[in-house]
Scaffold this motif. Structure first.
Motif, PDB file in Angstrom:
ATOM      1  N   ASP A 101      48.850  50.138 -58.987  1.00 28.01           N
ATOM      2  CA  ASP A 101      48.347  49.945 -60.642  1.00 28.01           C
ATOM      3  C   ASP A 101      48.013  49.238 -60.996  1.00 28.01           C
ATOM      4  OD1 ASP A 101      48.726  50.538 -63.074  1.00 28.01           O
ATOM      5  OD2 ASP A 101      51.390  50.795 -62.882  1.00 28.01           O
ATOM      6  N   GLY A 102      46.671  48.978 -61.334  1.00 29.31           N
ATOM      7  CA  GLY A 102      46.257  47.212 -61.788  1.00 29.31           C
ATOM      8  C   GLY A 102      46.456  46.908 -63.377  1.00 29.31           C
ATOM      9  N   ALA A 103      47.655  48.328 -63.800  1.00 33.45           N
ATOM     10  CA  ALA A 103      47.167  48.077 -65.527  1.00 33.45           C
ATOM     11  C   ALA A 103      49.193  47.434 -65.259  1.00 33.45           C
ATOM     12  CB  ALA A 103      47.259  49.007 -65.940  1.00 33.45           C
ATOM     13  N   ALA A 104      49.630  47.488 -64.033  1.00 30.72           N
ATOM     14  CA  ALA A 104      51.191  47.156 -63.986  1.00 30.72           C
ATOM     15  C   ALA A 104      51.333  45.260 -64.281  1.00 30.72           C
ATOM     16  CB  ALA A 104      51.736  47.346 -63.357  1.00 30.72           C
ATOM     17  N   PRO A 105      51.565  44.530 -64.919  1.00 28.10           N
ATOM     18  CA  PRO A 105      52.277  43.699 -65.072  1.00 28.10           C
ATOM     19  C   PRO A 105      52.061  42.747 -63.640  1.00 28.10           C
ATOM     20  CG  PRO A 105      54.189  44.353 -66.279  1.00 28.10           C
ATOM     21  CD  PRO A 105      53.984  45.770 -65.866  1.00 28.10           C
ATOM     22  N   VAL A 106      51.007  41.756 -63.448  1.00 27.92           N
ATOM     23  CA  VAL A 106      51.304  40.989 -61.924  1.00 27.92           C
ATOM     24  C   VAL A 106      52.451  40.572 -61.141  1.00 27.92           C
ATOM     25  CG1 VAL A 106      48.673  41.135 -62.697  1.00 27.92           C
ATOM     26  CG2 VAL A 106      49.796  39.087 -62.662  1.00 27.92           C
ATOM     27  N   LEU A 107      52.162  40.147 -59.977  1.00 29.08           N
ATOM     28  CA  LEU A 107      53.543  39.580 -59.598  1.00 29.08           C
ATOM     29  C   LEU A 107      52.396  38.642 -59.001  1.00 29.08           C
ATOM     30  CD1 LEU A 107      55.818  37.893 -58.390  1.00 29.08           C
ATOM     31  CD2 LEU A 107      55.153  39.551 -55.848  1.00 29.08           C
ATOM     32  N   PRO A 161      50.029  46.865 -52.397  1.00 31.53           N
ATOM     33  CA  PRO A 161      51.490  46.606 -52.971  1.00 31.53           C
ATOM     34  C   PRO A 161      51.400  46.916 -54.023  1.00 31.53           C
ATOM     35  CG  PRO A 161      50.090  44.698 -53.183  1.00 31.53           C
ATOM     36  CD  PRO A 161      49.302  45.562 -51.875  1.00 31.53           C
ATOM     37  N   SER A 162      53.000  47.729 -54.821  1.00 35.04           N
ATOM     38  CA  SER A 162      52.361  48.447 -56.728  1.00 35.04           C
ATOM     39  C   SER A 162      51.826  47.440 -57.600  1.00 35.04           C
ATOM     40  CB  SER A 162      54.657  48.859 -56.703  1.00 35.04           C
ATOM     41  OG  SER A 162      54.987  47.138 -56.939  1.00 35.04           O
ATOM     42  N   ARG A 163      51.406  46.871 -57.268  1.00 34.94           N
ATOM     43  CA  ARG A 163      51.114  46.341 -58.779  1.00 34.94           C
ATOM     44  C   ARG A 163      50.166  44.537 -57.990  1.00 34.94           C
ATOM     45  NH1 ARG A 163      55.756  42.606 -61.891  1.00 34.94           N
ATOM     46  NH2 ARG A 163      56.971  41.920 -60.042  1.00 34.94           N
ATOM     47  N   ASN A 164      49.127  43.962 -58.951  1.00 34.86           N
ATOM     48  CA  ASN A 164      48.476  43.330 -57.970  1.00 34.86           C
ATOM     49  C   ASN A 164      49.235  41.949 -58.266  1.00 34.86           C
ATOM     50  OD1 ASN A 164      46.223  45.101 -58.719  1.00 34.86           O
ATOM     51  ND2 ASN A 164      45.293  43.334 -60.431  1.00 34.86           N
ATOM     52  N   ILE A 165      48.658  41.271 -57.498  1.00 33.03           N
ATOM     53  CA  ILE A 165      49.064  39.894 -56.339  1.00 33.03           C
ATOM     54  C   ILE A 165      48.289  39.267 -57.151  1.00 33.03           C
ATOM     55  CG2 ILE A 165      50.141  38.674 -54.803  1.00 33.03           C
ATOM     56  CD1 ILE A 165      51.541  40.938 -53.840  1.00 33.03           C
ATOM     57  N   GLU A 212      50.174  38.624 -73.743  1.00 35.60           N
ATOM     58  CA  GLU A 212      51.646  38.600 -73.604  1.00 35.60           C
ATOM     59  C   GLU A 212      52.020  39.619 -72.531  1.00 35.60           C
ATOM     60  OE1 GLU A 212      53.980  36.538 -74.973  1.00 35.60           O
ATOM     61  OE2 GLU A 212      51.928  34.819 -75.702  1.00 35.60           O
ATOM     62  N   GLY A 213      52.350  39.172 -72.031  1.00 32.70           N
ATOM     63  CA  GLY A 213      53.120  40.414 -71.120  1.00 32.70           C
ATOM     64  C   GLY A 213      52.548  40.719 -69.322  1.00 32.70           C
ATOM     65  N   ARG A 214      51.756  40.399 -69.526  1.00 35.87           N
ATOM     66  CA  ARG A 214      50.068  40.469 -68.100  1.00 35.87           C
ATOM     67  C   ARG A 214      51.133  40.442 -66.727  1.00 35.87           C
ATOM     68  NH1 ARG A 214      46.602  38.439 -64.810  1.00 35.87           N
ATOM     69  NH2 ARG A 214      46.532  36.506 -65.089  1.00 35.87           N
ATOM     70  N   VAL A 225      56.285  32.050 -69.806  1.00 35.91           N
ATOM     71  CA  VAL A 225      55.554  33.733 -70.157  1.00 35.91           C
ATOM     72  C   VAL A 225      56.492  34.655 -69.365  1.00 35.91           C
ATOM     73  CG1 VAL A 225      53.538  33.060 -70.744  1.00 35.91           C
ATOM     74  CG2 VAL A 225      54.107  32.946 -68.933  1.00 35.91           C
ATOM     75  N   CYS A 226      56.775  34.525 -68.958  1.00 37.61           N
ATOM     76  CA  CYS A 226      57.420  35.582 -67.277  1.00 37.61           C
ATOM     77  C   CYS A 226      58.783  34.828 -66.612  1.00 37.61           C
ATOM     78  CB  CYS A 226      56.450  35.914 -66.239  1.00 37.61           C
ATOM     79  SG  CYS A 226      56.426  34.283 -65.399  1.00 37.61           S
ATOM     80  N   ASP A 227      59.464  35.842 -65.908  1.00 33.88           N
ATOM     81  CA  ASP A 227      61.467  35.160 -65.433  1.00 33.88           C
ATOM     82  C   ASP A 227      60.227  34.877 -63.910  1.00 33.88           C
ATOM     83  OD1 ASP A 227      62.782  36.875 -66.460  1.00 33.88           O
ATOM     84  OD2 ASP A 227      62.639  38.728 -65.499  1.00 33.88           O
ATOM     85  N   TYR A 228      60.813  33.638 -63.088  1.00 38.45           N
ATOM     86  CA  TYR A 228      60.289  32.765 -62.412  1.00 38.45           C
ATOM     87  C   TYR A 228      61.472  32.758 -61.185  1.00 38.45           C
ATOM     88  CZ  TYR A 228      62.144  27.916 -63.528  1.00 38.45           C
ATOM     89  OH  TYR A 228      63.279  26.823 -63.657  1.00 38.45           O
TER      90      TYR A 228
END
Length: 416
Positions: free
Chosen positions: A75-81, A119-123, A186-188, A373-376
């Motif tokens: 899912d390329g639209a999901a927030p990346v890891l 992966p389920s999202r982009n890394i 924001e949220g990327r 900007v995100c959890d770390y």
């Protein structure tokens, strides 16, 4: 301690890459000097970019000098890891600081690809530009640029040779005009994980190879210039002198005493750079320019230290007939790691048979800015005698392997 192993990272490949990167900017037998945006830094970035491509990522350099590798997820639209750290170094540095976080992240991604895991999202794996801050006296440049947190005048800051950051970026191959069109989305970014050597003695004292970071101290950096009056060292009576270096010396000692008042507190204070004008044996110093670095996990205690240090400087200048100016280069609040990510890292550590104690970080890291900007989450690897920012910096291959394995397992969990 009984460690449990399953299929995982290719440790020989990881250690080979650490050794190869250490040849760029090598000083002495074990040291490294790869200053940000230098030709050595660029050579390192190109080498690491090749490894990103080899691992199955698409790699590019952004306008801020950050090297970014992307592994496409379902899912390329999901927030990346995002995973990563930095590869620039201090002028008298070691080969592991920042590097194991970048190369460990590449190894984690390459292991996923080789195992057939998508992966389920982009890394995204990032080697952030100028984390150290030693060249332009302001660090975390790349991560602050990426997250839209640069300050006015940053590109005009100069190094000791008069080269501006703007000029250095252009020489590096970046285009500063691209900043005008850059807007952080924001949220990327969904989460950020950073593997790093501890740079302190706690894990070694506990006999543990890896640890989980609970939070990062808030740093304050000043550049101070004290001004007195030059005169002949042989003819001006002691009581009539306006010696800027004497004032500077009293501030240095005072900072040390203030930061040492509570022995059990994580408060630290350092003057690490000093220059004197006219810098002659038989002239009373007219100017003394020096850096101040102090930090603490307790914001109230850090703010109190700042007030006490300012009061000391005022008293010293009044006593010796001096004036002073302060340029605030950095000021950040302490930032705590995500409880959810800490819990996940702890679970994966337990699966490996590791205790992984929690500890705070006195040094700042790219994670400090990412926390806005995100959890770390951060994983620390034990380093010998707590030595860092020194060619004697050392972490054993086994400890680095454990840290990278823990990063890989955590990243994979977050990508399922």
């Amino acid at each position: 301690m009984t460690l449990k192993w399953d299929s995982g990272i290719h440790s020989k490949r990881l250690h080979s890459r650490i050794a190869e990167l250490a040849l760029i900017g090598k000083i002495g037998d074990t040291g490294v000097c790869r200053l940000a945006l230098s030709k050595e830094d660029r050579a390192g970035v190109e080498l690491v970019r090749g490894w990103m491509t080899e691992a199955g990522m698409e790699a590019r350099i952004d306008p801020f000098g950050n090297l970014i590798g992307v592994l496409k997820g379902r899912d390329g639209a999901a927030p990346v890891l995002m995973l990563g750290s930095h590869i620039d170094s201090q002028p008298y540095g070691g080969r592991y600081d920042g590097v194991i976080g970048v190369l460990g992240a590449i190894e984690a991604v390459q292991t996923m690809v080789e195992s057939g895991f998508r992966p389920s999202r982009n890394i995204e794996v990032v080697a952030f530009c100028d984390e150290e801050g030693c060249r332009f006296n302001k660090g975390l440049f790349g991560v602050r640029g990426m997250t839209g947190r640069l300050e006015a005048g940053e590109l005009e800051r100069t190094d000791k040779n008069g080269v501006s950051r703007r000029e250095a970026l252009v020489s590096f191959g970046c285009h500063p005009e691209a900043y005008d069109h850059y807007v952080f989305e924001e949220g990327r970014i969904g989460a950020f994980l950073e593997l790093h050597i501890e740079q302190g003695p706690v894990l070694e004292a506990l006999g543990e190879p890896v640890g989980i970071v609970s939070g990062i101290s808030g740093p304050v950096w000043w550049t101070v210039e004290m001004t007195g009056f030059a005169g002949h060292a042989g003819s001006v009576p002691m009581a009539m002198r306006q010696d800027a270096l004497v004032g500077c010396a009293k501030v240095i000692v005072g900072l040390h005493e203030l930061a040492s008042r509570e022995p059990d507190a994580p408060t630290v204070g350092t003057v690490g750079s000093l220059s004197v004008f006219p810098d002659s044996r038989n002239i009373i110093p007219e100017k003394a320019s020096f850096t101040v670095d102090f930090r603490d996990m307790d914001l109230a205690r850090r703010n109190a230290l700042e007030e006490q240090l300012l009061a000391l400087m005022n008293a010293v200048c009044l006593e010796h007939g001096l004036t002073y100016t302060i340029r605030e280069d950095t000021k950040s609040d302490p930032r705590y790691c995500s409880p959810e990510l800490r819990a996940l890292i702890r679970e994966e550590a337990a699966e490996l048979g590791l205790t992984a104690p929690e500890l705070m970080s006195g040094p700042f890291h790219d994670s400090l800015i990412m926390s806005h900007v995100c959890d770390y989450g951060m994983i620390f690897v034990r380093c010998k005698e707590g030595i860092s920012h020194n060619p004697k910096e050392y972490s054993s291959p086994k400890d680095i392997e454990l840290g990278a394995q823990l990063l890989y397992r955590t990243a994979r969990r977050l990508s399922e």
